[in-house]
Each structure stands twice: as structure tokens, then as C-alpha cells.
Write a protein that holds these residues in place. Structure first.
Motif, PDB file in Angstrom:
ATOM      1  N   LEU A 141       0.857  -1.138   0.232  1.00 51.09           N
ATOM      2  CA  LEU A 141       0.023  -0.012   0.039  1.00 51.09           C
ATOM      3  C   LEU A 141       0.720   1.357  -0.225  1.00 51.09           C
ATOM      4  O   LEU A 141       1.551   1.192   0.760  1.00 51.09           O
ATOM      5  N   GLU A 142       0.618   2.318  -0.939  1.00 46.89           N
ATOM      6  CA  GLU A 142       1.412   3.499  -0.865  1.00 46.89           C
ATOM      7  C   GLU A 142       0.951   4.205   0.454  1.00 46.89           C
ATOM      8  O   GLU A 142       0.139   3.981   0.925  1.00 46.89           O
ATOM      9  N   LYS A 143       1.436   5.418   0.597  1.00 48.96           N
ATOM     10  CA  LYS A 143       1.566   6.148   1.703  1.00 48.96           C
ATOM     11  C   LYS A 143      -0.059   6.513   1.950  1.00 48.96           C
ATOM     12  O   LYS A 143      -0.848   6.525   2.947  1.00 48.96           O
ATOM     13  N   LYS A 144      -0.955   6.828   0.838  1.00 46.63           N
ATOM     14  CA  LYS A 144      -2.194   7.155   0.967  1.00 46.63           C
ATOM     15  C   LYS A 144      -3.162   6.036   0.503  1.00 46.63           C
ATOM     16  O   LYS A 144      -4.184   6.418   0.234  1.00 46.63           O
ATOM     17  N   GLY A 145      -2.615   5.031   0.454  1.00 45.31           N
ATOM     18  CA  GLY A 145      -3.538   3.816  -0.055  1.00 45.31           C
ATOM     19  C   GLY A 145      -4.153   3.501   1.202  1.00 45.31           C
ATOM     20  O   GLY A 145      -3.827   3.550   2.263  1.00 45.31           O
ATOM     21  N   TYR A 146      -5.236   2.580   0.966  1.00 37.45           N
ATOM     22  CA  TYR A 146      -6.159   2.114   1.887  1.00 37.45           C
ATOM     23  C   TYR A 146      -6.813   0.895   1.509  1.00 37.45           C
ATOM     24  O   TYR A 146      -6.795   0.692   0.419  1.00 37.45           O
ATOM     25  N   ILE A 147      -7.565   0.240   2.667  1.00 40.01           N
ATOM     26  CA  ILE A 147      -8.053  -1.149   2.125  1.00 40.01           C
ATOM     27  C   ILE A 147      -9.581  -0.938   2.621  1.00 40.01           C
ATOM     28  O   ILE A 147      -9.885  -0.462   3.927  1.00 40.01           O
ATOM     29  N   ASP A 224       2.697   5.223   6.635  1.00 41.24           N
ATOM     30  CA  ASP A 224       3.461   5.422   5.258  1.00 41.24           C
ATOM     31  C   ASP A 224       3.473   4.389   4.354  1.00 41.24           C
ATOM     32  O   ASP A 224       2.446   3.630   4.683  1.00 41.24           O
ATOM     33  N   ARG A 225       4.416   4.165   3.471  1.00 43.76           N
ATOM     34  CA  ARG A 225       4.176   2.997   2.647  1.00 43.76           C
ATOM     35  C   ARG A 225       4.125   1.583   3.557  1.00 43.76           C
ATOM     36  O   ARG A 225       4.921   1.852   4.476  1.00 43.76           O
ATOM     37  N   ARG A 226       3.533   0.639   3.208  1.00 43.84           N
ATOM     38  CA  ARG A 226       3.231  -0.382   4.061  1.00 43.84           C
ATOM     39  C   ARG A 226       3.137  -1.731   3.232  1.00 43.84           C
ATOM     40  O   ARG A 226       2.480  -1.907   2.253  1.00 43.84           O
ATOM     41  N   ILE A 227       4.141  -2.694   3.620  1.00 42.24           N
ATOM     42  CA  ILE A 227       3.892  -3.953   3.050  1.00 42.24           C
ATOM     43  C   ILE A 227       3.549  -4.813   3.925  1.00 42.24           C
ATOM     44  O   ILE A 227       3.860  -5.178   5.140  1.00 42.24           O
ATOM     45  N   SER A 228       2.594  -5.628   3.400  1.00 45.84           N
ATOM     46  CA  SER A 228       1.913  -6.964   4.488  1.00 45.84           C
ATOM     47  C   SER A 228       2.260  -7.975   3.713  1.00 45.84           C
ATOM     48  O   SER A 228       1.960  -8.413   2.387  1.00 45.84           O
ATOM     49  N   ILE A 229       2.765  -9.070   4.346  1.00 44.71           N
ATOM     50  CA  ILE A 229       2.917 -10.519   3.873  1.00 44.71           C
ATOM     51  C   ILE A 229       1.778 -11.385   4.553  1.00 44.71           C
ATOM     52  O   ILE A 229       1.846 -11.431   5.958  1.00 44.71           O
ATOM     53  N   ILE A 230       0.980 -12.016   3.954  1.00 45.96           N
ATOM     54  CA  ILE A 230      -0.240 -12.511   4.461  1.00 45.96           C
ATOM     55  C   ILE A 230      -0.374 -14.048   4.122  1.00 45.96           C
ATOM     56  O   ILE A 230      -0.180 -14.394   2.931  1.00 45.96           O
TER      57      ILE A 230
END
Length: 241
Positions: A141-147, A224-230
Motif C-alpha cells: 500500500l502506498e502512503k495514501k493507500g487504504y483497504i 507510510d508505505r506499508r507492505i503486508s505479508i499474508i
């Protein structure tokens, strides 16, 4: 079984030395690190809800382990996935309209060091006899990204979802599918592991709040930018028919 599960969640993970990262990322990494330590000092509970029954469900069916990853392990995972992720463009239209400002992929093969980390997650999140999905989901997810609020389709995965949070803290919101007045916020700190299962997985939508709404117990949680490993387990046979 639950007691064993909780004991595993409290295992102390030894911190390893911080690896060298690319200079282009170093300033951002150090800034986020300082933010993460500030959050850690001021917040001690990972959930926030006024609903007593929901609090019980969270304590039973959603666990968050802070600092599950060491700094070294976080960078090891990041350094493996980032070169490929940076070749992708951030997207703003998801196939089920659930994510904004994202890029994603799946990965089956990992370097030995990172496979050991994922195996540790599997040992904690899933009973040995439960079949796990072979491919690990990587969501950037970019800094302004969301789910947006959603419940993962039962035909794609089973009763448990486990995720590692890299690079940034964030706030997840749970809302009951039938009663929108039943909700809770979950603080997912950088390098934490979250596990959601059973009632929390099936009966509550979950979302990652956008930067403008990223607050927990009244405190702004810088995003901020967030990477999730799921990681997920395989769906029930009856749900795939």
C-alpha cells in the motif's frame, strides 16, 4: 488448544543486527523507526472498543504480537520482495473494489532465511494438520493507500488469516457484518504479526484506515508505505463447491 496458541504468541523473538539497506530508503526507514518507538511507548493495548462482547471475541479470535519480527528480519523480507514490487505500478481499481493505492503479487518460493520466518508464522497461526495455501500474498500500500471494508471470500481461503506488517504501522477497523454499531479498532504496529480467525474472520469486515483517518485511541498513527505479508489456510471443501 487456545492456551497453547496464546503461549506461542508470547514467545520472545531475539533481535538480530540491522542489515544494510539501500541509501535511497535509509532516511525513510529511520524516520518510521522513531515513529514506531513513540507509538510503542504511549499505547499498550492493541484493540479499542466499547463493546464488551466484541472485546471477548477479539481476545479469543484475534491476536496481535508486537515486534514479532526483528529489524533484521523485516529488512530481509523487504529486500526480497521490494525489487519485484517496484516494477509494478500502484493501482486504484481492485477487482472487488476493496483496495485503493496498491500493488500486489503472490510468492511461493523464498530464500531460506525468510522461509524460516514464514514457517514460524505457520507454526503459531495454524494447527499442523491444517493445509496452508502454497502461495503467500504480498500487498504493498502506498502512503495514501487504504483497504476498504470487506470480508475475504470463503471460496478463496479458510478460517484463519495471518499477516506481517512491514515499514509502517496502521490501524485496522473491524465492523460487524450485521450490526454496524459493533466495531473495534486494532493497532497493527510495524513488525507485528496479526492473526484473525473464526468469528472475527467470518462475521466482521476489516479495513485499513486511510492516512486521514489513521488514529487509535485519539492518537494519530502516522502512516507510510506499508507492505503486508499474508498467509492463509485452504478453504473448506464445501465452500468451494
Amino acid at each position: 488448544m487456545l492456551r497453547n496458541f496464546e503461549r506461542k504468541m508470547k514467545l520472545n523473538i531475539l533481535l538480530k543486527s540491522f542489515t544494510k539497506v539501500k541509501l535511497t530508503h535509509l532516511f525513510s526507514m529511520r524516520t518510521n523507526e522513531g515513529v514506531n518507538k513513540t507509538i510503542a511507548r504511549s499505547i499498550t493495548t492493541y484493540y479499542d472498543t466499547k463493546d464488551i462482547s466484541l472485546e471477548k471475541e477479539i481476545r479469543t479470535n484475534m491476536l496481535v504480537e508486537e515486534d514479532f519480527l526483528s529489524e533484521h528480519e523485516e529488512m530481509s523480507l523487504f529486500n526480497e520482495v521490494d525489487p519485484y514490487m517496484r516494477r509494478l505500478r500502484y493501482e486504484y481499481d481492485h477487482w472487488d473494489n476493496a483496495i485503493h493505492g496498491f500493488r500486489e503479487t503472490e510468492r511461493k518460493t523464498w530464500i531460506d532465511e525468510n522461509q524460516k520466518i514464514l514457517d514460524r508464522v505457520k507454526d503459531i497461526a495454524f494447527p499442523p494438520e491444517v493445509p496452508k495455501l502454497a502461495y503467500v500474498h504480498i500487498l504493498d500500500l502506498e502512503k495514501k493507500g487504504y483497504i476498504k471494508p470487506h470480508i475475504d471470500a470463503v471460496r478463496f481461503c479458510g478460517n484463519t488469516i495471518a499477516g506481517l506488517s512491514l515499514l509502517s504501522s496502521s490501524v485496522m477497523r473491524l465492523v460487524h457484518d450485521k450490526d454496524k454499531n459493533r466495531y473495534a479498532d486494532i493497532l497493527l504496529k510495524r513488525r507485528s504479526l496479526y492473526i484473525m480467525k473464526d468469528a472475527i474472520r467470518y462475521e466482521y469486515s476489516h479495513e485499513i484506515l486511510p492516512e486521514s483517518e489513521s488514529k487509535f485511541k485519539g492518537q494519530i498513527i502516522p502512516k507510510d508505505r506499508r507492505i503486508s505479508i499474508i498467509l492463509r489456510n485452504e478453504p473448506n471443501v464445501e465452500d468451494t463447491e
